[in-house]
Enzyme design. Structure first.
Site, PDB file in Angstrom:
ATOM      1  N   HIS A 109     -44.400 -45.936  12.470  1.00 51.49           N
ATOM      2  CA  HIS A 109     -43.678 -45.718  11.214  1.00 51.49           C
ATOM      3  C   HIS A 109     -44.624 -45.414  10.064  1.00 51.49           C
ATOM      4  CE1 HIS A 109     -40.164 -48.364  12.907  1.00 51.49           C
ATOM      5  NE2 HIS A 109     -40.373 -47.260  13.600  1.00 51.49           N
ATOM      6  N   HIS A 148     -34.000 -41.531  13.959  1.00 52.69           N
ATOM      7  CA  HIS A 148     -35.136 -42.444  14.117  1.00 52.69           C
ATOM      8  C   HIS A 148     -36.046 -41.992  15.247  1.00 52.69           C
ATOM      9  CE1 HIS A 148     -37.513 -46.018  13.582  1.00 52.69           C
ATOM     10  NE2 HIS A 148     -37.583 -46.069  14.907  1.00 52.69           N
ATOM     11  N   ASP A 192     -40.020 -41.393  14.928  1.00 52.05           N
ATOM     12  CA  ASP A 192     -41.047 -41.889  15.853  1.00 52.05           C
ATOM     13  C   ASP A 192     -41.907 -40.743  16.368  1.00 52.05           C
ATOM     14  OD1 ASP A 192     -40.422 -44.571  15.680  1.00 52.05           O
ATOM     15  OD2 ASP A 192     -39.225 -44.619  17.510  1.00 52.05           O
ATOM     16  N   HIS A 202     -42.419 -42.941  23.040  1.00 53.51           N
ATOM     17  CA  HIS A 202     -43.812 -42.936  22.584  1.00 53.51           C
ATOM     18  C   HIS A 202     -44.769 -42.490  23.680  1.00 53.51           C
ATOM     19  CE1 HIS A 202     -42.431 -44.998  19.019  1.00 53.51           C
ATOM     20  NE2 HIS A 202     -41.959 -46.006  19.734  1.00 53.51           N
TER      21      HIS A 202
END
Length: 304
Positions: free
Chosen positions: A78, A235, A239, A262
Site C-alpha cells: 500500500h 483494491h 495492490d 502479489h
C-alpha cells in the site's frame, strides 16, 4: 523529472497481521536514491532494504522484502502504491518494526501524508522502464501479463464465489492522477471465514472492520458498506500498482491481471527482467513524463 518529498511524512498505526504498534516515516531522499526501507529497530548496519523486485521473498497474503542479512519488512504494497501514485522517485521509509501499518486498509492515508509533506521536483530526469514485447506468467487459472503501451495501464479481473463480490473487472489508464482519484481509497478485503481461519493461525491480529472490508455471503460486515460498488477489484489494482512499483522505476506498459496476486505479479517482474529484449530504459523528459502516474497530482484529487 524525479520527485521526492519536501519534508518527512509520519504515520502511526498497527500491523495488519502482527497487531503491533508501529511508526512509519517517509523521508526525503536525493536524486538517484530510489526507494529504500530502513528498520530503525534493528541496530545492525544492514538494516536497509531496497524496495525492488529481487528483494521480494515468498510470503502469503502480502508483499515482503528482505536484504541479504535476513532483515525484512512486510505488507509494503500500500505504501509502495502511494509512492508510485504520487510520482515519488526517491524516498527513505523508516519503520520501527517488521510490518508497515495498515492504517485504514487502503493507500489514501499514505497519499494524503505524502501530499501534505509536499512534492519536491528534483534536477534530474526520470528513467522509466518501457515494455518492448509481451511477457506472461500463469499459476492455474491466474494470469499476469505485461505488454507494450505508451503509459501504464492496469486491466484487472476477479471472480469470487462470495455473492457480495462475484465477478468484477476494471481497466484504467494510470496517467494524470488516476490512481489517487480512482483507486487509492479502496481497502483490502477478505471473507469472514478467512478472518476466523487467519486468527486461529495467529494472523490478522491487527485487522478490524474499519481497516478491511469483510464479506460474509451476500453481506458486507464493515460499517458504512463499500466505498465503491466494485471496491474489491479496485483494491486488487491498488495492490498491483504497489507490486509493479518494485520494478525500481515507472513502467510504461499494459498490465493485465486475472485472479492475480502479489506472488504472481512478482513472478511477472522476474520474467520481464530475465529477458533483456523485453524491456529498455526510457528517458521521460518532455511529454512522456506527463503520462507517468502521479505527475501533477494534488490533495484535491483524493476521494472524499
Amino acid at each position: 523529472m524525479q520527485y521526492s518529498l519536501k519534508s518527512t511524512a509520519v504515520f502511526q498505526g498497527k500491523g495488519l497481521h502482527s497487531g503491533a504498534a508501529v511508526t512509519l516515516k517517509i523521508h526525503p531522499a536525493p536524486v538517484g536514491h530510489g526507494i529504500w526501507f530502513l528498520r530503525s529497530d534493528v541496530g545492525a548496519q544492514d538494516a536497509r532494504i531496497p524496495a525492488v523486485w529481487d528483494a521480494v521473498v515468498p510470503s502469503k497474503l502480502c508483499t515482503l522484502i528482505a536484504n541479504d542479512a535476513g532483515v525484512s519488512v512486510s505488507t509494503i504494497e500500500h505504501v509502495m502504491a502511494a509512492l508510485a501514485g504520487s510520482a515519488i522517485s526517491n524516498a527513505l521509509i523508516e519503520v520501527d518494526g517488521p510490518e508497515v501499518p495498515i492504517l485504514d486498509g487502503s493507500a489514501a492515508p499514505f497519499v494524503d501524508g505524502i501530499l501534505t509533506a509536499g512534492i519536491l521536483v528534483q534536477d534530474a530526469p526520470v528513467l522509466a522502464i518501457r515494455v518492448l514485447r509481451a511477457v506472461e506468467v500463469r499459476d492455474g487459472d491466474a494470469v499476469a501479463r505485461l505488454e507494450p503501451s505508451e503509459m501504464l495501464e492496469i486491466d484487472f479481473r476477479i471472480d469470487f464465489a462470495e455473492a457480495a463480490i462475484g465477478k468484477q473487472s476494471m481497466v484504467l489508464n494510470m496517467a494524470n492522477g488516476a490512481f489517487v482519484r480512482e483507486l487509492s481509497n479502496s481497502r483490502t478485503f477478505c471473507r469472514n471465514a478467512d478472518v476466523i481461519a487467519m486468527r486461529e493461525r495467529g494472523l490478522a491480529l491487527g485487522g478490524t472492520l474499519e481497516n478491511a472490508v469483510v464479506f460474509d455471503g451476500s453481506n458486507v460486515l464493515s460499517p458504512g458498506g463499500l466505498r465503491h460498488a466494485d471496491e474489491p477489484v479496485r483494491h486488487k489494482m491498488l495492490d498491483a500498482m504497489g507490486d509493479l512499483a518494485l520494478a525500481g522505476a515507472p513502467l510504461l506498459g499494459r498490465y493485465t491481471g486475472v485472479r492475480a496476486g502479489h506472488a504472481l505479479t512478482n513472478k511477472l517482474l522476474r520474467a520481464l527482467f530475465a529477458q533483456p529484449d523485453a524491456w529498455a530504459y526510457h528517458n521521460c523528459e518532455g511529454h512522456t513524463g506527463g503520462k507517468l502516474p502521479g505527475v501533477g497530482v494534488h490533495r484535491g484529487d483524493l476521494p472524499r
